[in-house]
Design an enzyme around this catalytic site. Structure first.
Site, PDB file in Angstrom:
ATOM      1  CD  GLU A   1      -1.819  -4.966   5.413  1.00 23.18           C
ATOM      2  OE1 GLU A   1      -1.235  -5.713   6.226  1.00 23.18           O
ATOM      3  OE2 GLU A   1      -2.094  -5.323   4.246  1.00 23.18           O
TER       4      GLU A   1
ATOM      5  CB  CYS B   1       4.068  -8.308   4.660  1.00 18.57           C
ATOM      6  SG  CYS B   1       3.648  -7.082   3.383  1.00 18.57           S
TER       7      CYS B   1
ATOM      8  CG  HIS C   1      -0.244  -6.823   0.368  1.00 19.89           C
ATOM      9  ND1 HIS C   1       0.718  -7.277   1.242  1.00 19.89           N
ATOM     10  CD2 HIS C   1      -0.055  -7.495  -0.797  1.00 19.89           C
ATOM     11  CE1 HIS C   1       1.455  -8.190   0.626  1.00 19.89           C
ATOM     12  NE2 HIS C   1       1.009  -8.326  -0.613  1.00 19.89           N
TER      13      HIS C   1
ATOM     14  CB  CYS D   1       1.729  -3.770   4.648  1.00 16.95           C
ATOM     15  SG  CYS D   1       0.965  -4.472   3.170  1.00 16.95           S
TER      16      CYS D   1
END
Length: 157
Positions: free
Chosen positions: A56, A84, A54, A87
């Protein structure tokens, strides 16, 4: 909202556009320390064959390598979509001081939309969260990506 929030969110949006151009969900992130971008990342779990890729997490990894420390105290994370739970956990472990996000994520958002891990008193680190910075631009990027994906799916059927 800080004046620099727009500047750094625009840098994250540029990375999100790169993700979208590569066929990935268009999410971008930057880590900032003392007014300077020290980490960059965009969403690419499909091409990396990595469910943790992801934006992040990629930006946190980049910043940790550049700064030589997995603890990123005093840093801020700018991301185009609400983080999410995975993360948010990584952000906490990195000790990010502040999270700034664009579009809310009503399906998996862990900064207030579905849950708010940063407000959970049993957890040991609580970043300050600033939601909605350039939310319209971030949301439009995501909506455009998914609309195009739906059109392509229908065209193949």
């Amino acid at each position: 909202m800080f004046i620099t929030d727009d500047l750094f969110m625009r840098a994250a949006l540029t990375l999100a556009e790169e993700a979208g151009a590569a066929g990935e969900v268009p999410v971008g992130a930057v880590v900032v320390k003392a007014g300077e971008i020290v980490g960059r990342g965009y969403n690419h779990p499909i091409s990396a064959r990595d469910p943790t890729a992801h934006a992040e997490v990629v930006a946190l990894r980049d910043a940790a390598q550049r700064l030589g420390n997995y603890r990123l105290g005093g840093c801020e994370l700018y991301v185009t979509l609400e983080p999410c739970a995975m993360c948010a956990g990584a952000i906490m472990h990195a000790r990010i001081a502040r999270v700034v996000f664009g579009a809310a994520d009503p399906k998996t958002g862990a900064c207030g939309s579905v849950t708010d891990l940063f407000a959970e008193p049993r957890l040991n680190h609580h970043a300050v969260v600033t939601p909605g910075v350039l939310a319209a631009e971030a949301g439009a990027l995501l909506q455009g990506f998914f609309a195009a994906r739906r059109r392509n799916t229908r065209a193949r059927d």
